[in-house]
Design an enzyme around this catalytic site. Structure first.
Site, mmCIF file in Angstrom:
data_model
loop_
_atom_site.group_PDB
_atom_site.id
_atom_site.type_symbol
_atom_site.label_atom_id
_atom_site.label_comp_id
_atom_site.label_asym_id
_atom_site.label_seq_id
_atom_site.Cartn_x
_atom_site.Cartn_y
_atom_site.Cartn_z
ATOM 1 N N ARG B 35 0.836 -1.211 0.000
ATOM 2 C CA ARG B 35 0.000 0.000 0.000
ATOM 3 C C ARG B 35 0.869 1.259 0.000
ATOM 4 N NH1 ARG B 35 -1.946 3.376 -1.209
ATOM 5 N NH2 ARG B 35 -3.780 4.542 -0.612
ATOM 6 N N THR B 145 -16.476 -7.640 0.814
ATOM 7 C CA THR B 145 -17.066 -6.323 0.557
ATOM 8 C C THR B 145 -18.552 -6.473 0.264
ATOM 9 O OG1 THR B 145 -17.168 -4.492 -1.012
ATOM 10 C CG2 THR B 145 -16.328 -6.550 -1.861
ATOM 11 N N SER B 187 -16.580 -3.765 -10.093
ATOM 12 C CA SER B 187 -15.228 -3.386 -10.530
ATOM 13 C C SER B 187 -14.354 -4.633 -10.467
ATOM 14 C CB SER B 187 -14.633 -2.318 -9.607
ATOM 15 O OG SER B 187 -14.282 -2.913 -8.356
ATOM 16 N N TYR B 189 -11.746 -4.951 -8.666
ATOM 17 C CA TYR B 189 -11.532 -5.182 -7.235
ATOM 18 C C TYR B 189 -12.676 -5.994 -6.634
ATOM 19 C CZ TYR B 189 -12.538 -4.273 -2.382
ATOM 20 O OH TYR B 189 -12.906 -4.436 -1.080
ATOM 21 N N HIS B 190 -13.905 -5.538 -6.834
ATOM 22 C CA HIS B 190 -15.035 -6.268 -6.249
ATOM 23 C C HIS B 190 -15.101 -7.687 -6.816
ATOM 24 C CE1 HIS B 190 -16.448 -2.016 -5.611
ATOM 25 N NE2 HIS B 190 -16.731 -2.524 -4.434
ATOM 26 N N LYS B 193 -13.163 -10.221 -4.943
ATOM 27 C CA LYS B 193 -13.783 -10.695 -3.698
ATOM 28 C C LYS B 193 -14.850 -11.753 -3.991
ATOM 29 C CE LYS B 193 -11.602 -7.649 -0.969
ATOM 30 N NZ LYS B 193 -10.904 -7.831 0.304
ATOM 31 N N GLN B 216 -17.830 -6.108 4.185
ATOM 32 C CA GLN B 216 -17.753 -4.818 4.848
ATOM 33 C C GLN B 216 -18.321 -3.709 3.974
ATOM 34 O OE1 GLN B 216 -14.465 -3.314 7.827
ATOM 35 N NE2 GLN B 216 -13.723 -2.997 5.762
ATOM 36 N N VAL B 219 -15.704 2.076 4.746
ATOM 37 C CA VAL B 219 -15.186 2.469 6.059
ATOM 38 C C VAL B 219 -14.983 3.976 6.092
ATOM 39 C CG1 VAL B 219 -13.318 2.134 7.713
ATOM 40 C CG2 VAL B 219 -14.063 0.228 6.260
ATOM 41 N N LEU B 247 -17.086 9.113 2.329
ATOM 42 C CA LEU B 247 -17.424 10.036 3.415
ATOM 43 C C LEU B 247 -16.172 10.745 3.938
ATOM 44 C CD1 LEU B 247 -19.345 11.398 5.339
ATOM 45 C CD2 LEU B 247 -19.397 9.297 6.722
ATOM 46 N N THR B 261 -17.278 16.290 -3.817
ATOM 47 C CA THR B 261 -17.317 15.687 -5.152
ATOM 48 C C THR B 261 -18.328 14.536 -5.187
ATOM 49 O OG1 THR B 261 -15.461 14.289 -4.510
ATOM 50 C CG2 THR B 261 -14.928 16.300 -5.719
ATOM 51 N N VAL B 262 -19.507 14.867 -5.697
ATOM 52 C CA VAL B 262 -20.564 13.853 -5.861
ATOM 53 C C VAL B 262 -20.548 13.398 -7.320
ATOM 54 C CG1 VAL B 262 -23.064 13.518 -5.845
ATOM 55 C CG2 VAL B 262 -21.957 14.841 -4.012
ATOM 56 N N ARG B 330 -17.413 5.835 -12.904
ATOM 57 C CA ARG B 330 -17.779 4.417 -12.783
ATOM 58 C C ARG B 330 -18.974 4.103 -13.668
ATOM 59 N NH1 ARG B 330 -16.884 2.588 -6.556
ATOM 60 N NH2 ARG B 330 -15.379 4.195 -5.989
#
Lengths: 404, 404
Positions: B35, B145, B187, B189-190, B193, B216, B219, B247, B261-262, B330
């Site tokens: 990381r 996730t 994605s 990444y997802h 999982k 999860q 976070v 958040l 940034t929405v 996305r």
């Protein structure tokens, strides 16, 4: 069509490449010869004397007048070269056989488990990323397996082609949803094909790739119209406990005077397809791809189902071979029923080649011809699903009628 | 308990390691510092000045009198060392955070897609094989996730914890089956999982591994009781477009005078959990593992759901920050409802830390304290799901009130 055949040197890949070339397609084979290298590792070789890929291609040119190209490339590790191959070739179809394909080998050791996942997952994912990167809209046909479904999961319901309609309770009443059939793989190998399915679903959804996943039954037979004319074109025939497929093993065992090796009661029912139908199915699949934007098309590439003890009995009656019930090295149900839908291939024109004495005789004759090449210590299946599971001793130590 | 925390240097892993150590568990952290290396690649750093792992551990010893061990090891490639670590440590629990965990990063480039799959799949599979090889019966808790489920798939039905009961038509009438909830990752990444889930199911079934998969939510927060006492223990805070969570980004944007940034309408509803609850959930999970022979236990590690535009509005009202509706990089539904079951954690004693002004203020204060460390060119999310998708220009080029 310009077709790129990944894994085109293997048991299904080679006869498929020849068939497609014979049918007038422009074929490029991509393979890293890993299957031949695993033979070295396992200290066993194809019952049939397969030739180096260069000799195979030269012979095919002599016999047919047709040219196939060959690229030696490791899909799992040589990503940049893969992108260049796709960009340069601009294939209209890609056929993906390039995965470690034996369940017993995938359970054999720590290394073989890891190799199966590392190779298969990275090969498939690299291919998908490379297809996105290279652009174009080639149809991808991937060899999956009936083993993704597990056996007997839906009770008496036939196994559908990939997708299953289920009903779900919600606060607003019952809703119907079509889902990818739940995965229930029986080995690390089968598990990798369930991982492939999820990668296909994502890349079809996100990037519009056109993907057909072919859930194939157990392949039997060895020769096709294209492998027969010249011995140098002969297809691979695996008889060993890791790579040999069950019906071919029974037929070869009968031919050399070895008892037929049935694991457990032989109550397992499995789906089958002859290699001559495998090659036809591939052409049907690549000429009938899904639309861009569709979910992956799933076809069950099978023509019939049989209980293993019935197959053993049939071969025994035909040849006089004994049947040996051995401890099962796999963790699997001892008995299951199996009904498989294959409507889509039938609708697309497949005329199934089912079990017949003539085709079984052909396999037995191939085995007879090359029986001097058999190592009897490689016949018993000894890759166990968990440490400590029982396996059989060798049932014979020399082949009757050979001088070894 | 002797606990091995894989990925224990990361955003969730570090505060979890501290919490478990503080609670008296014997903690060993295993991490390859990937990381931190990705920070180098992205030319960005944690908003908070995180210290080298050695300094973190020395400080923890000073502050708490407790010792944690550290092993620098790449799970995806150093299999033999991994087996030795497990054999020597004989952990009673293993917590697996060691995967590339950002959806935007996983979609950023050919290399990041491939890295995410190659790293995550091999890390998880190597771990499973190593656990089988090393023997013992440690409980494995893995960070999954909520994104495995997709959003809104079951209509008005709440998302269950891992498994879903469905009805299937068969020739003998309708049968009910419990299935792993269909996967619908958004994605790469997802997707990894969802692949993990299938590997867990297989190794639980074949080898009796005891596995808990923790799905999860997003976070938020950064500090826990254990990271506060000494600045050298501070947790990572990602604010950039790839690794920052929504958040925390809003709160940090408010703190530095950047519009919130929405993406799109902000109609996306997502599940959330505060970092203080993450660490508690992990201890609950490892002290309540499934029996050997059970299917993986799946717990939804979430405490509440919010629509993103509602969160933005709340932060805006609290701080006066503007809201900017930017193009969504996305591919996802612009609007969705979301109800998530989390009964199991509640039954096991979790007392949820939900959104409160106090906790949001804490994040804002952290961001204020370190705002000199912000690079404003890293705030806009620019990793697009498909080539050519629109992204926003930078909204600010310098941070008001800093001298950079």
């Amino acid at each position: 069509m310009r077709v790129l055949v990944l894994g085109g040197d293997g048991f299904c890949g080679w006869p498929t490449s020849l068939y497609l070339s014979d049918r007038g397609h422009d074929v490029t084979i991509l393979d890293n010869l890993s299957r031949r290298n695993i033979d070295n590792e396992l200290e066993v070789q194809s019952l049939t004397p397969i030739r180096p890929i260069g000799e195979r291609l030269r012979t095919w040119r002599e016999v047919s007048g047709r040219e196939m190209r060959f690229v030696n490339l490791n899909l799992a590790t040589e990503f940049d070269r893969l992108v260049r191959v796709i960009e340069e070739l601009q294939p209209e179809a890609i056929v993906h056989f390039a995965e470690q394909r034996a369940a017993p080998y995938s359970m054999r050791s720590v290394n073989s488990k890891r190799y199966t996942v590392d190779n298969n997952v990275r090969a498939t994912h690299n291919l998908l990323v490379a297809m996105v990167e290279a652009g174009g809209t080639p149809a991808l046909a991937h060899l999956g397996t009936m083993g993704v479904y597990g056996y007997g999961w839906t009770g008496s319901a036939p196994i559908p082609e990939g997708y299953l309609t289920v009903k779900i309770e919600t606060p607003d009443g019952e809703v119907a949803r079509e889902i990818l059939h739940p995965a229930n793989p029986g080995s690390v190998y089968h598990m990798t094909k369930t991982l492939d399915q999820l990668m296909f679903a994502f890349y079809a959804k996100n990037d519009g790739l056109r993907i057909t996943d072919l859930h194939q039954g157990i392949v039997w037979g060895t020769q096709t119209d294209q492998t027969v004319p010249d011995e140098r074109l002969i297809n691979r025939f695996d008889y060993d406990g890791d790579y040999g497929t069950v019906l071919n093993r029974f037929l070869m065992q009968a031919a050399i005077g070895h008892p037929l090796t049935v694991h457990g009661s032989g109550g397992q029912t499995r789906a089958f397809i002859h290699i001559r139908d495998t090659v036809r199915c591939i052409e049907i699949a690549i000429t009938n791809p899904p639309q861009m934007g569709s979910q992956p098309m799933v076809l069950n590439q099978v023509t019939e189902s049989h209980r293993l003890r019935d197959l053993a009995k049939m071969v025994s009656e035909m040849t006089g071979a004994e049947i040996a019930n051995l401890p099962n090295p796999r963790r699997e149900a001892d008995e299951n029923d199996l009904v498989v839908r294959n409507d889509q291939f039938l609708a697309l024109g497949l005329n199934p080649t089912t079990l017949s004495q003539g085709l079984m005789d052909e396999v037995t004759q191939v085995a007879m011809r090359y029986k001097d090449r058999v190592d009897p210590s490689k016949i018993i299946a000894r890759s166990v699903w968990r440490k400590g599971m029982e396996t059989s001793e060798d049932l014979i130590t020399e082949i009757p009628g050979t001088q070894k």
